[in-house]
Design a protein around this motif. Structure first.
Motif, PDB file in Angstrom:
ATOM      1  N   LYS A 169       0.832  -1.206   0.000  1.00  0.00           N
ATOM      2  CA  LYS A 169       0.000   0.000   0.000  1.00  0.00           C
ATOM      3  C   LYS A 169       0.865   1.254   0.000  1.00  0.00           C
ATOM      4  CE  LYS A 169      -3.796  -2.349   2.386  1.00  0.00           C
ATOM      5  NZ  LYS A 169      -4.573  -2.471   3.647  1.00  0.00           N
ATOM      6  N   ASP A 170       1.998   1.212   0.712  1.00  0.00           N
ATOM      7  CA  ASP A 170       2.929   2.344   0.706  1.00  0.00           C
ATOM      8  C   ASP A 170       3.541   2.536  -0.682  1.00  0.00           C
ATOM      9  OD1 ASP A 170       2.491   3.024   3.304  1.00  0.00           O
ATOM     10  OD2 ASP A 170       4.436   2.393   4.070  1.00  0.00           O
ATOM     11  N   LEU A 171       3.909   1.442  -1.328  1.00  0.00           N
ATOM     12  CA  LEU A 171       4.469   1.518  -2.683  1.00  0.00           C
ATOM     13  C   LEU A 171       3.451   2.113  -3.653  1.00  0.00           C
ATOM     14  CD1 LEU A 171       6.259  -1.950  -2.786  1.00  0.00           C
ATOM     15  CD2 LEU A 171       7.391   0.283  -2.806  1.00  0.00           C
ATOM     16  N   PHE A 172       2.202   1.720  -3.488  1.00  0.00           N
ATOM     17  CA  PHE A 172       1.131   2.266  -4.328  1.00  0.00           C
ATOM     18  C   PHE A 172       0.960   3.764  -4.103  1.00  0.00           C
ATOM     19  CE2 PHE A 172      -3.524   3.277  -4.299  1.00  0.00           C
ATOM     20  CZ  PHE A 172      -3.668   3.393  -5.682  1.00  0.00           C
ATOM     21  N   ARG A 173       0.979   4.200  -2.843  1.00  0.00           N
ATOM     22  CA  ARG A 173       0.841   5.630  -2.535  1.00  0.00           C
ATOM     23  C   ARG A 173       2.002   6.432  -3.125  1.00  0.00           C
ATOM     24  NH1 ARG A 173       0.432   5.893   3.728  1.00  0.00           N
ATOM     25  NH2 ARG A 173       0.653   8.129   3.291  1.00  0.00           N
TER      26      ARG A 173
END
Length: 286
Positions: A169-173
């Motif tokens: 989710k952090d990579l996506f953000r």
């Protein structure tokens, strides 16, 4: 007695009744016409040039779901089944199938738009689309998007699915943030997760890595990085530092790219875009 009658209300109710009756008659007329009409043509609307799924694949899905369409009675064609078959394809985000008054079946299709290609530690590769959903790679087309690899545990079943881990989710953000800015979109080409679980960025210009840590305070971190690029890099050169660390609040910590590495702690004043960079101190050489 007649004065107490709500003539306005009666007139409005009568108008609605007439309109409803007209609608019923019109729908009946359409159903009668549809029952006696054949499919004259099939039109597929597939916008964009870079397609994960091609027109011939759309035709195949429709053929498998409903058989040959052109020339058949419209009453024998299950429009909802055609639409649901398109929606079940992992590369299709939106699909709508309908018939016009001329007997033409229209299929409108919108593809998923990836913003990140993720390679997990098991070397399984998949995309993350702009809605944060996992999707498979395509044999037809390879998207020119940011790549993330390293110690990533996010798995993929092969089907469209939501993200499970905080890291993914952090990579996506981060991918969202980078893509939204033309400067960073052109400068950052890769994300990498190191043994500490920190997310690093690999730039196109400069022989250094940029350590972000996680996706918290992205606005502040990138503002500090931009200020550092503007103030420090023109003076020292793009290959002076091997790492630029943005993990710490309001600081840019740099390690020189040399055998005897020294570290510079650079404070930033991130109140404005034109923040000034001030070298605070130079630590003892390692």
């Amino acid at each position: 007695m007649l004065k107490n009658i709500n003539w306005k209300g009666i007139l409005m109710a009568f108008t609605w009744l007439v309109s409803l009756s007209g609608l019923v008659v019109l729908m009946s007329f359409i159903e009668v016409k549809k029952a006696s009409q054949k499919c004259k043509d099939l039109k597929v609307i597939l916008p964009g040039r870079n397609n994960f799924i091609e027109r011939n694949e759309i035709d195949r899905i429709l053929l498998d779901a409903g058989g040959a369409l052109i020339g058949r009675d419209l009453r024998d064609i299950n429009i909802h089944k055609l639409e649901n078959s398109l929606k079940s394809n992992p590369f299709i985000e939106f699909a709508k199938v309908y018939v016009d008054m001329d007997g033409v079946i229209h299929a409108e299709v919108r593809q998923r738009q990836p913003i990140l290609r993720l390679i997990n530690r098991a070397n399984v590769q998949f995309y993350i689309d702009e809605n944060g959903l996992k999707m498979p790679l395509s044999e037809n087309f390879t998207a020119n998007v940011l790549v993330a690899n390293g110690l990533i545990d996010e798995d993929f079943s092969g089907k469209v699915d939501t993200l499970n881990t905080k890291l993914a989710k952090d990579l996506f953000r981060m991918a969202q943030f980078i893509k939204a800015d033309t400067l960073w979109d052109s400068q950052i080409e890769q994300l990498y997760v190191d043994v500490k679980g920190d997310i690093e960025m690999v730039p196109r210009v400069g022989n250094h890595k940029i350590i972000l840590g996680d996706a918290d305070s992205l606005q502040s971190k990138f503002k500090n990085l931009l200020a550092f690029y503007k103030k420090a890099m023109p003076k020292v050169g793009w290959d002076t530092y091997k790492s630029i660390n943005l993990k710490f609040a309001n600081q840019v910590v740099c390690s020189k790219n040399s055998l005897n590495t020294s570290k510079l702690v650079v404070d930033s004043i991130p109140n404005t875009v034109d923040s000034t960079m001030v070298i605070n101190k130079e630590l003892t050489k390692n």
